[in-house]
Design an enzyme around this catalytic site. Structure first.
Site, short mmCIF file in Angstrom:
data_model
loop_
_atom_site.label_atom_id
_atom_site.label_comp_id
_atom_site.label_asym_id
_atom_site.label_seq_id
_atom_site.Cartn_x
_atom_site.Cartn_y
_atom_site.Cartn_z
N SER A 171 -7.21 11.52 -33.58
CA SER A 171 -8.20 11.92 -34.20
C SER A 171 -9.28 11.89 -32.50
O SER A 171 -10.64 12.00 -32.88
CB SER A 171 -9.08 10.53 -34.36
OG SER A 171 -7.89 10.39 -35.86
N HIS A 207 -7.39 18.81 -37.23
CA HIS A 207 -7.75 17.16 -37.70
C HIS A 207 -7.81 17.51 -38.94
O HIS A 207 -9.05 17.70 -39.40
CB HIS A 207 -8.98 16.86 -36.64
CG HIS A 207 -9.21 15.38 -36.79
ND1 HIS A 207 -10.47 15.24 -36.97
CD2 HIS A 207 -8.71 14.43 -36.86
CE1 HIS A 207 -10.76 14.18 -37.48
NE2 HIS A 207 -9.65 12.97 -37.16
N GLU A 246 -10.45 20.21 -38.97
CA GLU A 246 -11.09 21.18 -37.83
C GLU A 246 -10.07 21.57 -37.00
O GLU A 246 -8.64 20.70 -36.88
CB GLU A 246 -11.75 19.56 -36.99
CG GLU A 246 -12.85 19.06 -37.38
CD GLU A 246 -13.35 17.83 -36.17
OE1 GLU A 246 -14.96 17.66 -35.56
OE2 GLU A 246 -12.52 16.89 -36.02
N ASN A 281 -15.76 13.19 -35.49
CA ASN A 281 -16.09 11.34 -35.10
C ASN A 281 -16.64 11.40 -33.60
O ASN A 281 -16.56 10.02 -33.43
CB ASN A 281 -13.98 10.90 -34.68
CG ASN A 281 -13.52 11.07 -35.69
OD1 ASN A 281 -13.81 10.39 -36.23
ND2 ASN A 281 -11.64 10.97 -35.14
N1 LIG Z 1 -6.45 7.15 -40.67
C1 LIG Z 1 -7.70 7.93 -40.64
O1 LIG Z 1 -8.84 8.20 -41.34
C2 LIG Z 1 -6.87 9.46 -39.99
C3 LIG Z 1 -7.65 10.58 -39.76
C4 LIG Z 1 -7.67 11.40 -39.04
C5 LIG Z 1 -6.72 11.90 -38.62
N2 LIG Z 1 -6.03 10.59 -38.21
C6 LIG Z 1 -5.04 10.24 -37.16
O2 LIG Z 1 -3.44 10.58 -37.52
C7 LIG Z 1 -2.12 9.72 -37.04
C8 LIG Z 1 -1.86 8.34 -38.21
O3 LIG Z 1 -2.32 7.95 -38.72
P1 LIG Z 1 -2.34 6.89 -40.27
O4 LIG Z 1 -3.94 6.38 -40.21
O5 LIG Z 1 -2.35 7.65 -41.30
O6 LIG Z 1 -1.84 5.65 -38.98
P2 LIG Z 1 -0.71 4.91 -40.50
O7 LIG Z 1 -0.51 4.39 -39.53
O8 LIG Z 1 -1.00 4.74 -41.42
O9 LIG Z 1 0.63 5.76 -40.25
C9 LIG Z 1 0.77 6.17 -38.94
C10 LIG Z 1 2.81 6.66 -39.27
O10 LIG Z 1 3.32 7.10 -38.23
C11 LIG Z 1 5.00 6.45 -38.20
N3 LIG Z 1 4.78 6.95 -36.75
C12 LIG Z 1 5.14 6.52 -36.04
N4 LIG Z 1 6.01 7.28 -35.34
C13 LIG Z 1 6.73 8.14 -35.53
C14 LIG Z 1 7.80 8.58 -35.23
N5 LIG Z 1 7.87 8.87 -34.00
N6 LIG Z 1 8.15 9.31 -36.32
C15 LIG Z 1 7.16 9.92 -37.83
N7 LIG Z 1 6.83 8.67 -38.37
C16 LIG Z 1 6.72 7.74 -37.17
C17 LIG Z 1 4.56 5.33 -38.57
O11 LIG Z 1 5.82 4.32 -39.80
C18 LIG Z 1 3.61 4.61 -39.53
O12 LIG Z 1 3.96 5.05 -41.28
C19 LIG Z 1 -3.15 9.10 -36.17
O13 LIG Z 1 -2.97 9.81 -34.74
C20 LIG Z 1 -4.88 8.84 -36.23
O14 LIG Z 1 -5.18 8.47 -35.26
C21 LIG Z 1 -6.15 9.03 -38.82
#
Ligand SMILES: NC(=O)c1ccc[n+]([C@@H]2O[C@H](COP(=O)([O-])OP(=O)(O)OC[C@H]3O[C@@H](n4cnc5c(N)ncnc54)[C@H](O)[C@@H]3O)[C@@H](O)[C@H]2O)c1
Length: 284
Positions: A119, A140, A152, A190
């Site tokens: 993000s 994104h 995005e 964002n």
């Molecule tokens: N939450 C949101 O609304 C949102 C929206 C857009 C983008 N994002 C981005 O998406 C990404 C994930 O966010 P999220 O909300 O899903 O987080 P989350 O904490 O729900 O999930 C992340 C997952 O990644 C896993 N993980 C960590 N390292 C890993 C690896 N090396 N190999 C495989 N799996 C691994 C973790 O075990 C966890 O289950 C971040 O970069 C975040 O900024 C989040």
């Protein structure tokens, strides 16, 4: 190159949604998690979402089974070796992202495209550290991925135009509308949304109004589908905290600085809906 085999790194909130929409569009999808426990949890989230569709009569049990048959889970990064596109959706931490892409660089073919769902982190920095800087872009998605129609597509100065065309076509095939952005923290959405969410926390923190009144005010006064504090609980307070810090580091503008209340809640483990408690309480 037509993308056929898709890999996803991380089966959390976002990764599981990306896996689901790609499988629903007919792509062969493989998802990697760090442990069997996280994998089971992430795949369970997909099953639950699809079952909701079956219960509401939006899909049949056979269609659900067909979608699930397109998905394979793994804890081994080497299983990404035959993927045309690998989308990273792991934790919002640059060191972790570098580690993932370095490992993928070693196992994937030279034509594979890498994408990050970050993000706020620099796509340019991620791309520059790989052996394929022209083939790493930002993709994104928005939460919840199966329901939100925007993606995005983020380019860096090194991005190959053909790669952009391929990932744009992929995003459209999975039913998303694409907005193109240059690589800058927060991209378009964002950059505008995060300062607004942080201000909602400041309004709560300074005692102007209750959590309910802040949310109700923005719903009824501005027509937002949900209030900012509820939205923060859905996004994840930990994720928002990482994003705010990254944006503040880049722009040095106070409006991007995480308020102390957000930091305290993250330290307390109140990460929002996924942890059972954020600005509101949720049944586990
Ligand atoms: N939450 C949101 O609304 C949102 C929206 C857009 C983008 N994002 C981005 O998406 C990404 C994930 O966010 P999220 O909300 O899903 O987080 P989350 O904490 O729900 O999930 C992340 C997952 O990644 C896993 N993980 C960590 N390292 C890993 C690896 N090396 N190999 C495989 N799996 C691994 C973790 O075990 C966890 O289950 C971040 O970069 C975040 O900024 C989040």
């Amino acid at each position: 190159m037509a993308i056929q085999k898709v890999g996803v790194i991380g089966c959390g909130l976002m990764g599981s949604g990306i896996v689901q929409v790609a499988a629903q569009a007919g792509f062969d999808v493989r998802v990697r998690e760090v442990s069997d426990e996280f994998l089971t949890k992430g795949l369970g989230r997909i099953d639950k979402f699809l079952q909701g569709g079956v219960d509401k009569g939006k899909m049949t049990a056979e269609q659900k089974a067909q979608v699930l048959s397109k998905i394979a889970g793994t804890t081994k990064l080497e299983d990404m070796k035959d993927r045309d596109l690998v989308i990273e959706a792991a934790i919002e931490n640059i060191a972790a992202k570098h580690e993932v892409f370095a490992a993928l660089d070693a196992v994937c073919g030279p034509n594979a495209i890498f994408a990050s769902n970050t993000s706020s982190l620099s796509i340019t920095e991620m791309a520059a550290k790989t052996k394929r800087p022209a083939r790493l872009v930002g993709l994104h998605f928005f939460n919840p991925v199966p329901l939100m129609t925007l993606v995005e597509v983020v380019r860096t100065p090194m991005t190959d135009e053909a790669v952009l065309a391929d990932v744009t076509a992929f995003a459209q095939k999975i039913g998303k509308t694409v907005v193109s952005a240059q690589d800058t923290p927060g991209f378009v959405v964002n950059r505008l949304l995060v300062p607004f969410l942080l201000d909602a926390i400041r309004v709560l923190e300074s005692g102007v109004a209750s959590r309910e009144d802040i949310d109700e005010g923005m719903k009824r006064g501005c027509g937002h589908p949900m209030g900012p504090l509820t939205l923060l609980d859905f996004v994840g307070l930990d994720t928002t905290y990482y994003i705010a810090n990254i944006m503040f580091d880049e722009f040095k503008e106070p409006r991007f600085a995480p308020p102390p209340l957000l930091k305290k809640m993250v330290l307390a483990g109140w990460h929002g809906k996924k942890s059972g408690r954020g600005f509101y309480e949720y049944a586990k």
